[in-house]
Design a protein around this motif. Structure first.
Motif, PDB file in Angstrom:
ATOM      1  N   LEU A   1       0.880  -1.168   0.000  1.00 41.60           N
ATOM      2  CA  LEU A   1       0.000   0.000   0.000  1.00 41.60           C
ATOM      3  C   LEU A   1       0.913   1.212   0.000  1.00 41.60           C
ATOM      4  O   LEU A   1       1.716   1.400   0.923  1.00 41.60           O
ATOM      5  CB  LEU A   1      -0.897  -0.013   1.234  1.00 41.60           C
ATOM      6  CG  LEU A   1      -1.961   1.075   1.313  1.00 41.60           C
ATOM      7  CD1 LEU A   1      -2.930   0.994   0.139  1.00 41.60           C
ATOM      8  CD2 LEU A   1      -2.730   0.955   2.622  1.00 41.60           C
ATOM      9  N   PHE A   2       0.839   2.000  -1.061  1.00 43.50           N
ATOM     10  CA  PHE A   2       1.736   3.147  -1.221  1.00 43.50           C
ATOM     11  C   PHE A   2       0.929   4.342  -1.699  1.00 43.50           C
ATOM     12  O   PHE A   2       0.211   4.244  -2.690  1.00 43.50           O
ATOM     13  CB  PHE A   2       2.845   2.806  -2.228  1.00 43.50           C
ATOM     14  CG  PHE A   2       3.842   3.901  -2.425  1.00 43.50           C
ATOM     15  CD1 PHE A   2       4.627   4.352  -1.376  1.00 43.50           C
ATOM     16  CD2 PHE A   2       4.003   4.475  -3.666  1.00 43.50           C
ATOM     17  CE1 PHE A   2       5.559   5.370  -1.561  1.00 43.50           C
ATOM     18  CE2 PHE A   2       4.932   5.489  -3.866  1.00 43.50           C
ATOM     19  CZ  PHE A   2       5.712   5.937  -2.810  1.00 43.50           C
ATOM     20  N   VAL A   3       1.034   5.439  -1.012  1.00 38.93           N
ATOM     21  CA  VAL A   3       0.312   6.689  -1.277  1.00 38.93           C
ATOM     22  C   VAL A   3      -1.161   6.440  -1.632  1.00 38.93           C
ATOM     23  O   VAL A   3      -1.694   7.012  -2.575  1.00 38.93           O
ATOM     24  CB  VAL A   3       1.018   7.584  -2.323  1.00 38.93           C
ATOM     25  CG1 VAL A   3       2.362   8.061  -1.821  1.00 38.93           C
ATOM     26  CG2 VAL A   3       1.190   6.899  -3.679  1.00 38.93           C
ATOM     27  N   GLY A   4      -1.782   5.575  -0.848  1.00 37.89           N
ATOM     28  CA  GLY A   4      -3.207   5.317  -1.019  1.00 37.89           C
ATOM     29  C   GLY A   4      -3.572   4.355  -2.123  1.00 37.89           C
ATOM     30  O   GLY A   4      -4.753   4.170  -2.414  1.00 37.89           O
ATOM     31  N   ARG A   5      -2.578   3.723  -2.735  1.00 36.99           N
ATOM     32  CA  ARG A   5      -2.847   2.785  -3.830  1.00 36.99           C
ATOM     33  C   ARG A   5      -2.270   1.419  -3.493  1.00 36.99           C
ATOM     34  O   ARG A   5      -1.260   1.310  -2.800  1.00 36.99           O
ATOM     35  CB  ARG A   5      -2.270   3.336  -5.122  1.00 36.99           C
ATOM     36  CG  ARG A   5      -3.057   4.617  -5.482  1.00 36.99           C
ATOM     37  CD  ARG A   5      -2.477   5.403  -6.578  1.00 36.99           C
ATOM     38  NE  ARG A   5      -2.507   4.699  -7.847  1.00 36.99           N
ATOM     39  CZ  ARG A   5      -2.002   5.236  -8.945  1.00 36.99           C
ATOM     40  NH1 ARG A   5      -1.474   6.434  -8.934  1.00 36.99           N
ATOM     41  NH2 ARG A   5      -2.037   4.576 -10.067  1.00 36.99           N
ATOM     42  N   LEU A   6      -2.917   0.379  -3.976  1.00 40.58           N
ATOM     43  CA  LEU A   6      -2.557  -0.993  -3.627  1.00 40.58           C
ATOM     44  C   LEU A   6      -1.922  -1.701  -4.820  1.00 40.58           C
ATOM     45  O   LEU A   6      -2.490  -1.728  -5.915  1.00 40.58           O
ATOM     46  CB  LEU A   6      -3.810  -1.760  -3.174  1.00 40.58           C
ATOM     47  CG  LEU A   6      -3.605  -3.175  -2.662  1.00 40.58           C
ATOM     48  CD1 LEU A   6      -2.718  -3.189  -1.417  1.00 40.58           C
ATOM     49  CD2 LEU A   6      -4.958  -3.806  -2.365  1.00 40.58           C
ATOM     50  N   PHE A   7      -0.742  -2.276  -4.578  1.00 40.63           N
ATOM     51  CA  PHE A   7       0.004  -2.988  -5.621  1.00 40.63           C
ATOM     52  C   PHE A   7       0.324  -4.396  -5.137  1.00 40.63           C
ATOM     53  O   PHE A   7       0.683  -4.591  -3.974  1.00 40.63           O
ATOM     54  CB  PHE A   7       1.313  -2.251  -5.941  1.00 40.63           C
ATOM     55  CG  PHE A   7       1.095  -0.871  -6.477  1.00 40.63           C
ATOM     56  CD1 PHE A   7       0.946  -0.650  -7.840  1.00 40.63           C
ATOM     57  CD2 PHE A   7       1.021   0.217  -5.616  1.00 40.63           C
ATOM     58  CE1 PHE A   7       0.735   0.627  -8.328  1.00 40.63           C
ATOM     59  CE2 PHE A   7       0.809   1.501  -6.098  1.00 40.63           C
ATOM     60  CZ  PHE A   7       0.665   1.707  -7.460  1.00 40.63           C
ATOM     61  N   ARG A   8       0.194  -5.367  -6.029  1.00 41.03           N
ATOM     62  CA  ARG A   8       0.544  -6.753  -5.693  1.00 41.03           C
ATOM     63  C   ARG A   8       1.769  -7.178  -6.492  1.00 41.03           C
ATOM     64  O   ARG A   8       1.820  -7.039  -7.711  1.00 41.03           O
ATOM     65  CB  ARG A   8      -0.610  -7.700  -5.988  1.00 41.03           C
ATOM     66  CG  ARG A   8      -0.200  -9.166  -5.752  1.00 41.03           C
ATOM     67  CD  ARG A   8      -1.360 -10.087  -5.506  1.00 41.03           C
ATOM     68  NE  ARG A   8      -2.040  -9.688  -4.276  1.00 41.03           N
ATOM     69  CZ  ARG A   8      -3.314  -9.978  -4.021  1.00 41.03           C
ATOM     70  NH1 ARG A   8      -4.022 -10.664  -4.901  1.00 41.03           N
ATOM     71  NH2 ARG A   8      -3.875  -9.592  -2.893  1.00 41.03           N
TER      72      ARG A   8
ATOM     73  N   VAL B   1      11.586  -2.742  -6.052  1.00 41.06           N
ATOM     74  CA  VAL B   1      10.215  -2.457  -5.634  1.00 41.06           C
ATOM     75  C   VAL B   1       9.863  -1.002  -5.889  1.00 41.06           C
ATOM     76  O   VAL B   1       8.817  -0.686  -6.466  1.00 41.06           O
ATOM     77  CB  VAL B   1       9.996  -2.830  -4.150  1.00 41.06           C
ATOM     78  CG1 VAL B   1       8.695  -2.248  -3.622  1.00 41.06           C
ATOM     79  CG2 VAL B   1      10.002  -4.343  -3.988  1.00 41.06           C
ATOM     80  N   LEU B   2      10.733  -0.095  -5.472  1.00 41.39           N
ATOM     81  CA  LEU B   2      10.454   1.338  -5.655  1.00 41.39           C
ATOM     82  C   LEU B   2      10.325   1.701  -7.129  1.00 41.39           C
ATOM     83  O   LEU B   2       9.485   2.532  -7.499  1.00 41.39           O
ATOM     84  CB  LEU B   2      11.537   2.190  -4.993  1.00 41.39           C
ATOM     85  CG  LEU B   2      11.544   2.193  -3.475  1.00 41.39           C
ATOM     86  CD1 LEU B   2      12.765   2.942  -2.950  1.00 41.39           C
ATOM     87  CD2 LEU B   2      10.264   2.796  -2.916  1.00 41.39           C
ATOM     88  N   ASN B   3      11.125   1.091  -7.971  1.00 37.42           N
ATOM     89  CA  ASN B   3      11.063   1.385  -9.399  1.00 37.42           C
ATOM     90  C   ASN B   3       9.715   0.975  -9.982  1.00 37.42           C
ATOM     91  O   ASN B   3       9.124   1.710 -10.790  1.00 37.42           O
ATOM     92  CB  ASN B   3      12.210   0.689 -10.129  1.00 37.42           C
ATOM     93  CG  ASN B   3      12.443   1.259 -11.494  1.00 37.42           C
ATOM     94  OD1 ASN B   3      12.522   2.480 -11.676  1.00 37.42           O
ATOM     95  ND2 ASN B   3      12.548   0.395 -12.469  1.00 37.42           N
ATOM     96  N   LEU B   4       9.200  -0.191  -9.576  1.00 34.35           N
ATOM     97  CA  LEU B   4       7.883  -0.612 -10.060  1.00 34.35           C
ATOM     98  C   LEU B   4       6.777   0.267  -9.475  1.00 34.35           C
ATOM     99  O   LEU B   4       5.830   0.629 -10.183  1.00 34.35           O
ATOM    100  CB  LEU B   4       7.644  -2.088  -9.739  1.00 34.35           C
ATOM    101  CG  LEU B   4       8.438  -3.058 -10.617  1.00 34.35           C
ATOM    102  CD1 LEU B   4       8.378  -4.469 -10.066  1.00 34.35           C
ATOM    103  CD2 LEU B   4       7.957  -3.020 -12.054  1.00 34.35           C
ATOM    104  N   LEU B   5       6.882   0.631  -8.201  1.00 32.72           N
ATOM    105  CA  LEU B   5       5.879   1.532  -7.611  1.00 32.72           C
ATOM    106  C   LEU B   5       5.878   2.886  -8.321  1.00 32.72           C
ATOM    107  O   LEU B   5       4.819   3.440  -8.610  1.00 32.72           O
ATOM    108  CB  LEU B   5       6.149   1.733  -6.121  1.00 32.72           C
ATOM    109  CG  LEU B   5       5.927   0.513  -5.226  1.00 32.72           C
ATOM    110  CD1 LEU B   5       6.378   0.824  -3.804  1.00 32.72           C
ATOM    111  CD2 LEU B   5       4.477   0.068  -5.259  1.00 32.72           C
ATOM    112  N   ARG B   6       7.059   3.402  -8.616  1.00 29.10           N
ATOM    113  CA  ARG B   6       7.158   4.670  -9.349  1.00 29.10           C
ATOM    114  C   ARG B   6       6.452   4.547 -10.687  1.00 29.10           C
ATOM    115  O   ARG B   6       5.671   5.417 -11.082  1.00 29.10           O
ATOM    116  CB  ARG B   6       8.620   5.063  -9.556  1.00 29.10           C
ATOM    117  CG  ARG B   6       8.790   6.351 -10.374  1.00 29.10           C
ATOM    118  CD  ARG B   6      10.154   6.436 -11.039  1.00 29.10           C
ATOM    119  NE  ARG B   6      10.500   5.294 -11.846  1.00 29.10           N
ATOM    120  CZ  ARG B   6      10.104   5.075 -13.088  1.00 29.10           C
ATOM    121  NH1 ARG B   6       9.321   5.941 -13.698  1.00 29.10           N
ATOM    122  NH2 ARG B   6      10.480   4.007 -13.759  1.00 29.10           N
ATOM    123  N   GLY B   7       6.694   3.444 -11.372  1.00 29.05           N
ATOM    124  CA  GLY B   7       6.022   3.223 -12.661  1.00 29.05           C
ATOM    125  C   GLY B   7       4.509   3.187 -12.493  1.00 29.05           C
ATOM    126  O   GLY B   7       3.778   3.735 -13.322  1.00 29.05           O
ATOM    127  N   GLY B   8       4.040   2.581 -11.430  1.00 24.69           N
ATOM    128  CA  GLY B   8       2.605   2.498 -11.197  1.00 24.69           C
ATOM    129  C   GLY B   8       1.967   3.844 -10.924  1.00 24.69           C
ATOM    130  O   GLY B   8       0.911   4.159 -11.476  1.00 24.69           O
TER     131      GLY B   8
END
Length: 146
Positions: free
Chosen positions: A59-66, A133-140
């Protein structure tokens, strides 16, 4: 058709390959989950383990990633996996969008290189796992118009 012995050997090989990749994935989770905690620079990140189903949610900045383990090859000489990142709806857990992925070997070496590096990132190193992980979250968050 395979003989009974050949079939049994192939199934044992598949199990061994899966166990290897799963162990690497679990270690990757342990390293990357250190992004959450008292010493972390990131307050708005929460890791939710689902390792029994080869996944973990972030859960990052209010968004959920699996983040999920996908086995690409079980063969002894070419055990290989992929880690996929998908954004999920926070209410239904339904997939909203595939964010990205990267591949890795049974040695835990990803196919991702830093822009200024010659070698790909090793998933068993904390800094590398966090970067992946951060790179994929940034992309998301950047590709979805946050």
């Amino acid at each position: 058709m395979l003989t009974h012995k050949e079939l049994k050997e192939r199934m044992i090989t598949a199990i061994e390959g899966y166990k290897t990749l799963r162990s690497i994935f679990n270690g990757f989770y342990t390293h990357s989950a250190k992004l959450h905690g008292e010493e972390s620079l990131f307050e708005e990140i929460l890791f939710i383990p689902k390792l029994d189903i080869d996944s973990f949610d972030v859960l990052f900045v209010g968004r959920l990633f699996r983040f999920s383990l996908v086995v690409r090859s079980y063969e002894k000489s070419a055990v290989a996996g992929t880690i996929k990142c998908v954004e999920l709806d926070r209410i239904t857990n339904s997939p909203l969008a595939e964010v990205g992925s990267f591949n890795f070997t049974d040695a835990g070496v990803s196919d991702v290189k830093l822009p200024d590096a010659d070698k790909p990132l090793a998933m068993d190193q904390e800094n590398a796992a966090c970067y992946l992980v951060l790179n994929l979250l940034r992309g998301g968050i950047e590709n979805q118009g946050l």
